[in-house]
Scaffold this active site. Sequence first.
Site, PDB file in Angstrom:
ATOM      1  N   LEU A   5       1.185  -1.675   6.967  1.00 20.46           N
ATOM      2  CA  LEU A   5       2.097  -2.636   6.340  1.00 20.46           C
ATOM      3  C   LEU A   5       3.270  -3.070   7.213  1.00 20.46           C
ATOM      4  O   LEU A   5       4.342  -3.387   6.717  1.00 20.46           O
ATOM      5  CB  LEU A   5       2.607  -2.093   4.995  1.00 20.46           C
TER       6      LEU A   5
ATOM      7  N   ASN B  97       1.295  -5.230  -4.406  1.00 16.19           N
ATOM      8  CA  ASN B  97       0.373  -4.312  -3.741  1.00 16.19           C
ATOM      9  C   ASN B  97       0.643  -2.903  -4.268  1.00 16.19           C
ATOM     10  O   ASN B  97       1.651  -2.296  -3.937  1.00 16.19           O
ATOM     11  CB  ASN B  97       0.589  -4.376  -2.226  1.00 16.19           C
TER      12      ASN B  97
ATOM     13  N   ILE C  12     -10.823  -6.636  -4.862  1.00 15.06           N
ATOM     14  CA  ILE C  12     -10.267  -5.298  -4.717  1.00 15.06           C
ATOM     15  C   ILE C  12      -9.460  -5.200  -3.429  1.00 15.06           C
ATOM     16  O   ILE C  12      -9.643  -6.013  -2.524  1.00 15.06           O
ATOM     17  CB  ILE C  12     -11.412  -4.225  -4.670  1.00 15.06           C
ATOM     18  N   ASN C  13      -8.611  -4.190  -3.354  1.00 10.14           N
ATOM     19  CA  ASN C  13      -8.007  -3.847  -2.077  1.00 10.14           C
ATOM     20  C   ASN C  13      -9.070  -3.120  -1.241  1.00 10.14           C
ATOM     21  O   ASN C  13     -10.181  -2.872  -1.717  1.00 10.14           O
ATOM     22  CB  ASN C  13      -6.772  -2.962  -2.306  1.00 10.14           C
TER      23      ASN C  13
ATOM     24  N   CYS D 255      -2.247   0.203  -1.399  1.00 10.52           N
ATOM     25  CA  CYS D 255      -2.478   0.324   0.037  1.00 10.52           C
ATOM     26  C   CYS D 255      -2.788   1.771   0.388  1.00 10.52           C
ATOM     27  O   CYS D 255      -2.007   2.667   0.075  1.00 10.52           O
ATOM     28  CB  CYS D 255      -1.279  -0.148   0.835  1.00 10.52           C
TER      29      CYS D 255
ATOM     30  N   GLY E 228     -15.086  -8.400   1.188  1.00 15.91           N
ATOM     31  CA  GLY E 228     -16.303  -8.607   1.952  1.00 15.91           C
ATOM     32  C   GLY E 228     -16.941  -9.973   1.877  1.00 15.91           C
ATOM     33  O   GLY E 228     -18.126 -10.117   2.172  1.00 15.91           O
TER      34      GLY E 228
ATOM     35  N   ALA F 237      -5.672   0.692   9.432  1.00 11.99           N
ATOM     36  CA  ALA F 237      -4.486   1.402   8.970  1.00 11.99           C
ATOM     37  C   ALA F 237      -3.299   0.792   9.715  1.00 11.99           C
ATOM     38  O   ALA F 237      -2.648   1.433  10.523  1.00 11.99           O
ATOM     39  CB  ALA F 237      -4.594   2.898   9.242  1.00 11.99           C
TER      40      ALA F 237
END
Lengths: 274, 306
Positions: free
Chosen positions: B75, B129, B193-194, B132, B246, B72
Amino acid sequence: MELNATPRQIEEAEVVSQQEIGRGYWRMTLRAPGIARSARPGQFVHLRLPGLDPAYLLRRPFSLHKVSGETIAILYKVIGVGTKAMARLEPKNRLNVMGPLGNGFPPVPSGVTPLLIGGGYGSAPLFFLAERSGTRGIVFLGGRSQEDLLGCSDFETLGWEVQTATEDGTAGKRGLVTDRLTEWLEAHPVDPTEWYACGPDGMLKAVALLAERKGVRAWLSLDRRMGCGAGVCLACVVRVRRPPSEGGGWKWARVCQDGPVFESREVIWEEETP
Amino acid sequence: MTAPRLETVIGRIRMANPVMTASGTFGYGTEYADLVDLRKLGAMVVKGISLRPWAGNPPPRLVEVRGGLLNAIGLQNPGFEGFARDYWPALRQIGIPVIVNIWGRTIEEYEAVAARFEALDGLAGLELNVSCPNIKEGGMAFGTDPAMLERVVGAVRRKTTRTLLVKLAPNVTRIEQMARVAEAAGADALSLINTYPAMALDIETRRPRLSNGIGGLSGPAIHPIAVKLVYEAARAVQIPVIGMGGILDWRDAVEFLIAGARAVAVGSVSLSDPTAAISIVEGIRAYLERHGLEDVSELVGSIRWP
């Protein structure tokens, strides 16, 4: 954009030795010629531990404790999955090491007595600094108990005076290492000194307060949970004062890249958070 | 046999190979210049930039969990002007396509930041984006509501002439719908993906391990989720899909290509091994040779059933 002053590299290092130097504390020596050549006191290395892969992704940062010839040594305490995997490594095992990273301590200026203040395994980078310092000084080591005082004899071998304190009184004076430092300062009121400290945040904050009261320059090596170790992921940030020339207030500094060593007056401790 | 062709086109971006670095995991490109030959990358996606500087979340911002990372960061970035002044000059010299990830809290902020990037000559593309998990306003809301997604993509499309990638959120009921909405609103490509919204607690203190409480999960734990979403999105749209989530090595990258991705982005693994993306390029090349394939496009969407 800043570049590291010393060339970083990624090396496949070979474990030379593993030595348990106290209860739960280990010293690992690695052959890493490229890193050894350019490392400076206060810098760190970032290790990929073969035993962790692939369930745990991140490297593990350790300050450089000793550097000689082609070898580097680190001190670590077995606490979590990473350090447990580390303790299982044996001579001839190889591991991937990135380093040297971070800014390091500035060199000890001439004409001052360097005072080193270490809490627990925070003494690790202080030994490398003492070894490279042209001037001998005094090292103050503190810990919860006798077994948390690391490397006293190593400093004495270098000809440094060692002052110790433990919270339970099992070695040195009972109390905190900063109490020991305060006593010494009262006994030596006129000696010009510069301080170099590494240890838990509570100790570093006490050192910072004392340095401010005495008007002394103190360099603190901070320990934060790191991701990349290279200034990219922005995980290991701390608040530092923004100079008035840049508009004042505060900004984030990356412990891995802008630190780990900060001048004590730069750091904004969490309680002061604006 | 001649060496397999790896050239890949995404919108108007021509890449020498299909491997990019994912936003947030490779900084502003030049941090690793001394350790990695950046010219070997297909493209670079640099960390999210907003109109004005943004401080992000207090630490702890990143924790390691089994199988991945939970972050986290929030940004944190120097804003458009800080980026243009401090990072762009070195970045544009590298000689590979550079894509900037952008974000805003409102449609107007998205439009404004996209418009500012028109001034940067040589910039290959923007990655929007809309997903997020770590900012309170905007962010995820744009990526999980089809009507809002349509508005933000359409608004940015009208402000930019660059190749526009839209980075979709994984936590939606029907990814096909979101993919089609983004395509219809003017996206040139989709990034999938995010990170996946997730949480980790310290059982001794009973507190969240991140200051923000929740964070975004990345790393091998989300890879099979990403493969499924890439597969579904790629079937739903004509525009290219860029697979991410991943990737640890070339096998994971090849898996995305087979599932339908035209290119891939390498993320969290770079934090541990900055050279991973380049090793993956070589791994894909060797795979194509071993399978007698002349062009990487032959692999794209080549999934066989059952």
